[in-house]
Design an enzyme around this catalytic site. Structure first.
Site, PDB file in Angstrom:
ATOM      1  N   TYR A 145       0.832  -1.201   0.000  1.00 20.95           N
ATOM      2  CA  TYR A 145       0.000   0.000   0.000  1.00 20.95           C
ATOM      3  C   TYR A 145       0.868   1.252   0.000  1.00 20.95           C
ATOM      4  O   TYR A 145       0.638   2.181  -0.788  1.00 20.95           O
ATOM      5  CB  TYR A 145      -0.921  -0.012   1.213  1.00 20.95           C
ATOM      6  N   LYS A 149       1.051   4.178  -3.023  1.00 18.46           N
ATOM      7  CA  LYS A 149       0.759   5.594  -2.788  1.00 18.46           C
ATOM      8  C   LYS A 149       1.988   6.463  -3.053  1.00 18.46           C
ATOM      9  O   LYS A 149       1.863   7.608  -3.505  1.00 18.46           O
ATOM     10  CB  LYS A 149       0.234   5.789  -1.371  1.00 18.46           C
TER      11      LYS A 149
END
Length: 240
Positions: A145, A149
């Site tokens: 994750y 990002k």
């Protein structure tokens, strides 16, 4: 004060639902995009003026087909996202690919489709990518994750660089934990939540409205000279 928007917005899901409704209240024509038909149906029932498009944004060809006749689009919010929490040593190839397909590739592809139309019309536009504080700080069990990002933040900057000459602004919002359904998956445990809130000077997670208001600002002419920014909505987390 409310910000008035002309033209259309194209939305994807999560915080996007609240943003779509807020844009309608501001006067925008909104197209909502998600893969879940039931979510679209409930949204349209709540706000019949919203145009629904049901497609899995991780599918490149299906997305191109679904969006080829949507427009003209002046405002875009890329908010599709997924988060599967795994310790680094347990990350699988399938999970890695799925996360990058949704969190990065889908944002790139939808922005390409929309920005081509913006460029052709010559009227400029604004794109907001929904990123995360996890782009700039390591979080345990969030390796993939965080990586997606971080990639989205750099994609935002390159888009701002290349699209700026066409008066297309590109920025991101980078919230701390927001207690959406996805946020609750990772942070509903009070003890775990305390490890994060104790590092936020304001001592709390973000509300959906905090993110929506920042998105509206970046979409609007109130931010006409803001381009290539990754805007923290984190109560001071990144400053601490």
């Amino acid at each position: 004060p409310s910000v008035k928007f002309g033209g259309g917005g194209i939305m994807v899901w999560g915080i996007g639902r609240a943003t779509a409704l807020a844009l309608v209240r501001c006067g925008a024509d909104v197209t909502a995009v998600t893969r879940t038909k039931a979510d679209l149906e409930s949204l349209v029932q709540e706000c019949p003026s919203i145009k629904p498009v049901c497609v899995d944004l991780s599918d490149w060809d299906a997305t191109a087909k679904a969006l080829k006749d949507v427009g003209p689009i002046d405002l875009l919010v890329n908010n599709a996202g997924c988060a599967k929490l795994q310790p680094f040593l347990e990350i699988t190839q399938d999970q890695f690919d799925m996360s990058f397909n949704v969190n990065v590739k889908a944002a790139l592809h939808v922005a390409q489709i929309v920005a081509r139309g913006m460029k052709a019309r010559g009227a400029g536009g604004s794109i907001v990518n929904v990123s995360s504080q996890a782009a700039q700080r390591a979080v345990k069990d969030h390796a993939v994750y965080c990586a997606t990002k971080g990639a989205l933040d750099m994609l935002t900057r390159v888009m701002a660089l290349e699209l700026g000459p066409y008066q297309i602004r590109v920025n991101s919002v980078n919230p701390t934990v927001v207690m959406t359904d996805m946020g609750k998956i990772g942070w509903s445990d009070p003890e775990k939540a305390k490890t994060m809130t104790s590092r936020i000077p304001l001592g709390k997670f973000a509300e959906v409205e905090d993110v929506v208001n920042s998105i509206l600002f970046l979409l609007s002419d109130k931010s006409a000279m803001t381009n290539g920014v990754t805007l923290p909505i984190d109560g001071g987390f990144l400053a601490s």
